[in-house]
Design a protein around this motif. Structure first.
Motif, PDB file in Angstrom:
ATOM      1  N   LEU A   5      -8.711   5.617   8.629  1.00 26.57           N
ATOM      2  CA  LEU A   5      -9.031   4.410   7.880  1.00 26.57           C
ATOM      3  C   LEU A   5     -10.513   4.125   8.067  1.00 26.57           C
ATOM      4  O   LEU A   5     -11.028   4.173   9.184  1.00 26.57           O
ATOM      5  N   PHE A   6     -11.180   3.846   6.955  1.00 27.91           N
ATOM      6  CA  PHE A   6     -12.621   3.599   6.973  1.00 27.91           C
ATOM      7  C   PHE A   6     -12.874   2.158   6.540  1.00 27.91           C
ATOM      8  O   PHE A   6     -12.381   1.719   5.510  1.00 27.91           O
ATOM      9  N   SER A   7     -13.649   1.418   7.333  1.00 30.06           N
ATOM     10  CA  SER A   7     -13.936   0.017   7.028  1.00 30.06           C
ATOM     11  C   SER A   7     -15.090  -0.091   6.041  1.00 30.06           C
ATOM     12  O   SER A   7     -16.207   0.362   6.328  1.00 30.06           O
ATOM     13  N   ALA A   8     -14.803  -0.705   4.890  1.00 28.30           N
ATOM     14  CA  ALA A   8     -15.851  -0.898   3.883  1.00 28.30           C
ATOM     15  C   ALA A   8     -16.841  -1.972   4.313  1.00 28.30           C
ATOM     16  O   ALA A   8     -17.962  -2.021   3.826  1.00 28.30           O
ATOM     17  N   LEU A   9     -16.432  -2.856   5.229  1.00 21.02           N
ATOM     18  CA  LEU A   9     -17.311  -3.925   5.704  1.00 21.02           C
ATOM     19  C   LEU A   9     -18.170  -3.459   6.868  1.00 21.02           C
ATOM     20  O   LEU A   9     -19.356  -3.756   6.940  1.00 21.02           O
ATOM     21  N   GLN A  10     -17.570  -2.734   7.813  1.00 21.06           N
ATOM     22  CA  GLN A  10     -18.313  -2.265   8.987  1.00 21.06           C
ATOM     23  C   GLN A  10     -19.008  -0.935   8.730  1.00 21.06           C
ATOM     24  O   GLN A  10     -19.837  -0.500   9.540  1.00 21.06           O
ATOM     25  N   HIS A  11     -18.652  -0.260   7.624  1.00 23.39           N
ATOM     26  CA  HIS A  11     -19.244   1.034   7.265  1.00 23.39           C
ATOM     27  C   HIS A  11     -19.061   2.060   8.379  1.00 23.39           C
ATOM     28  O   HIS A  11     -19.991   2.770   8.756  1.00 23.39           O
ATOM     29  N   GLU A  12     -17.832   2.134   8.891  1.00 22.52           N
ATOM     30  CA  GLU A  12     -17.545   3.108   9.930  1.00 22.52           C
ATOM     31  C   GLU A  12     -16.032   3.343  10.014  1.00 22.52           C
ATOM     32  O   GLU A  12     -15.247   2.498   9.576  1.00 22.52           O
ATOM     33  N   ARG A  17      -4.960   8.535  12.895  1.00 24.67           N
ATOM     34  CA  ARG A  17      -3.595   8.859  13.281  1.00 24.67           C
ATOM     35  C   ARG A  17      -3.343  10.333  13.001  1.00 24.67           C
ATOM     36  O   ARG A  17      -3.678  10.829  11.922  1.00 24.67           O
ATOM     37  N   LEU A  18      -2.796  11.028  13.969  1.00 25.28           N
ATOM     38  CA  LEU A  18      -2.443  12.429  13.806  1.00 25.28           C
ATOM     39  C   LEU A  18      -1.005  12.535  13.307  1.00 25.28           C
ATOM     40  O   LEU A  18      -0.112  11.871  13.826  1.00 25.28           O
ATOM     41  N   LEU A  19      -0.795  13.375  12.286  1.00 27.02           N
ATOM     42  CA  LEU A  19       0.520  13.522  11.675  1.00 27.02           C
ATOM     43  C   LEU A  19       0.946  14.985  11.680  1.00 27.02           C
ATOM     44  O   LEU A  19       0.102  15.871  11.577  1.00 27.02           O
ATOM     45  N   ILE A  23       4.504  16.294   7.092  1.00 24.16           N
ATOM     46  CA  ILE A  23       4.684  14.909   6.668  1.00 24.16           C
ATOM     47  C   ILE A  23       3.774  14.617   5.488  1.00 24.16           C
ATOM     48  O   ILE A  23       2.568  14.864   5.545  1.00 24.16           O
ATOM     49  N   ARG A  24       4.344  14.085   4.414  1.00 23.56           N
ATOM     50  CA  ARG A  24       3.537  13.741   3.244  1.00 23.56           C
ATOM     51  C   ARG A  24       2.724  12.488   3.533  1.00 23.56           C
ATOM     52  O   ARG A  24       3.218  11.514   4.116  1.00 23.56           O
ATOM     53  N   ASP A  25       1.450  12.504   3.069  1.00 22.65           N
ATOM     54  CA  ASP A  25       0.569  11.361   3.314  1.00 22.65           C
ATOM     55  C   ASP A  25       1.140  10.070   2.747  1.00 22.65           C
ATOM     56  O   ASP A  25       1.051   9.017   3.368  1.00 22.65           O
ATOM     57  N   VAL A  26       1.713  10.122   1.542  1.00 21.77           N
ATOM     58  CA  VAL A  26       2.202   8.913   0.889  1.00 21.77           C
ATOM     59  C   VAL A  26       3.250   8.225   1.747  1.00 21.77           C
ATOM     60  O   VAL A  26       3.274   7.009   1.878  1.00 21.77           O
ATOM     61  N   LYS A  27       4.141   9.005   2.351  1.00 24.16           N
ATOM     62  CA  LYS A  27       5.191   8.429   3.176  1.00 24.16           C
ATOM     63  C   LYS A  27       4.644   7.821   4.463  1.00 24.16           C
ATOM     64  O   LYS A  27       5.259   6.933   5.054  1.00 24.16           O
ATOM     65  N   ALA A  28       3.499   8.322   4.908  1.00 22.05           N
ATOM     66  CA  ALA A  28       2.934   7.842   6.169  1.00 22.05           C
ATOM     67  C   ALA A  28       2.097   6.576   6.009  1.00 22.05           C
ATOM     68  O   ALA A  28       1.801   5.898   6.993  1.00 22.05           O
ATOM     69  N   PHE A  29       1.705   6.235   4.777  1.00 13.75           N
ATOM     70  CA  PHE A  29       0.825   5.087   4.572  1.00 13.75           C
ATOM     71  C   PHE A  29       1.435   3.780   5.077  1.00 13.75           C
ATOM     72  O   PHE A  29       0.782   2.993   5.761  1.00 13.75           O
ATOM     73  N   THR A  30       2.678   3.524   4.718  1.00 12.26           N
ATOM     74  CA  THR A  30       3.309   2.254   5.070  1.00 12.26           C
ATOM     75  C   THR A  30       3.363   2.052   6.578  1.00 12.26           C
ATOM     76  O   THR A  30       2.968   0.997   7.098  1.00 12.26           O
ATOM     77  N   LEU A  31       3.856   3.056   7.298  1.00  9.09           N
ATOM     78  CA  LEU A  31       3.954   2.957   8.749  1.00  9.09           C
ATOM     79  C   LEU A  31       2.573   2.826   9.382  1.00  9.09           C
ATOM     80  O   LEU A  31       2.391   2.090  10.367  1.00  9.09           O
ATOM     81  N   THR A  32       1.596   3.501   8.815  1.00  9.68           N
ATOM     82  CA  THR A  32       0.229   3.421   9.330  1.00  9.68           C
ATOM     83  C   THR A  32      -0.321   2.006   9.203  1.00  9.68           C
ATOM     84  O   THR A  32      -0.961   1.492  10.121  1.00  9.68           O
ATOM     85  N   MET A  33      -0.049   1.361   8.070  1.00  7.67           N
ATOM     86  CA  MET A  33      -0.505  -0.015   7.883  1.00  7.67           C
ATOM     87  C   MET A  33       0.150  -0.953   8.893  1.00  7.67           C
ATOM     88  O   MET A  33      -0.483  -1.852   9.438  1.00  7.67           O
ATOM     89  N   GLN A  34       1.425  -0.724   9.170  1.00  9.11           N
ATOM     90  CA  GLN A  34       2.134  -1.559  10.142  1.00  9.11           C
ATOM     91  C   GLN A  34       1.567  -1.348  11.544  1.00  9.11           C
ATOM     92  O   GLN A  34       1.393  -2.295  12.309  1.00  9.11           O
ATOM     93  N   GLU A  35       1.270  -0.091  11.868  1.00 11.88           N
ATOM     94  CA  GLU A  35       0.795   0.231  13.216  1.00 11.88           C
ATOM     95  C   GLU A  35      -0.597  -0.328  13.483  1.00 11.88           C
ATOM     96  O   GLU A  35      -0.863  -0.880  14.552  1.00 11.88           O
TER      97      GLU A  35
END
Length: 270
Positions: A5-12, A17-19, A23-35
């Motif tokens: 995840l890259f911060s558009a505000l902090q520019h870094e 997360r290692l997967l 594992i398909r990226d699309v399926k991992a997005f939701t859990l990643t946001m929760q984590e």
């Protein structure tokens, strides 16, 4: 697989997360946001990512996204009239001193960069003259409405068409990050024998990447990025040595280019 995840505000980069590779990226997005605990996140995809299945999965997960469409997509609202007639466009805005025209239909916005269009037309015609395979005048006439265009699928109705365009263009920051990860940190090969070692190795790389962006931001802040890259900074400062004299550590002599760079960045070597 590595998800960042890259911060558009902090520019870094702020989170990784290692997967497992299967594992398909699309399926991992939701859990990643929760984590990670982030709420205001936008997935900016590459061309080729779009499919109805992928979009449906993102919508079901209630994730915001900006997805570029292939120029031949039927979802794109190409004007039926001459694109040179600006009355058929919804409006325009400026981006990097260039005029960007746009036309929206439902959740797809078509953007036209006139400068890019001229460049792409010239490139195509040059290939026609050089008799490159699959480049013909019939092909030129067929594709002429596509030159200089970019179509973006966006599901966040709160964003303006300009916001969507600017956010999509910010993906170059992510590309720069992965370039640094591979070419400067040499982190595209792990050589690790187990998951625990891999996690430790990736954590060290993440800290190194954070340091990379601290340097990058300092070069931007002091308007030195046109003259020096982060790699230049690392090569210069790598030559700074400490010597021990009568039990005391002292900074060894440095060259004028190194002194100049440190003075411009207002950095003191202690």
């Amino acid at each position: 697989n590595l998800m960042y995840l890259f911060s558009a505000l902090q520019h870094e980069p702020v989170y990784y997360r290692l997967l497992p590779g299967n594992i398909r990226d699309v399926k991992a997005f939701t859990l990643t946001m929760q984590e990670c605990g982030l709420k205001n996140v936008t997935l900016i995809a590459d061309k080729g990512f779009y499919s109805k299945k992928n979009v449906d999965m993102l919508d079901d997960a209630q994730l915001n996204y900006i997805i570029p469409l292939q120029r031949g997509s039927k979802l794109i609202p190409y004007p039926s009239l001459d694109t040179a007639n600006k009355k058929i466009w919804d409006g325009y805005f400026k981006f990097n001193e260039k005029i960007i025209w746009y036309k929206t239909k439902e959740n797809v916005t078509l953007y036209l960069n006139q400068d890019l269009r001229t460049s792409e037309e010239k490139d195509y015609l040059n290939r026609v003259e050089d008799e490159k395979e699959n480049y013909t005048m019939d092909g030129f006439y067929e594709k002429q409405s596509h030159f200089g265009t970019l179509a973006l699928l966006n599901n966040n109705k709160k964003k303006t068409v300009e916001d969507v365009y600017v956010q999509y263009k910010s993906r170059t920051n992510v590309e720069t990050m992965f370039d640094a990860l591979k070419n400067i940190l040499d982190a595209d090969r792990t050589y690790m024998q187990n998951d625990l070692a891999l996690e430790g190795w990736m954590f060290v790389n993440h800290i190194a990447l954070q340091c990379y962006y601290l340097i990058y931001q300092q070069l931007i802040k002091h308007k030195l990025l046109k003259k020096y890259s982060v790699t230049d900074f690392i090569k210069f400062t790598h030559r700074i040595k400490k010597v021990k004299i009568n039990g005391n550590w002292k900074t060894a002599e440095t060259t004028k280019p190194i002194q100049y760079l440190l003075e411009k960045l207002k950095l003191n070597i202690t």
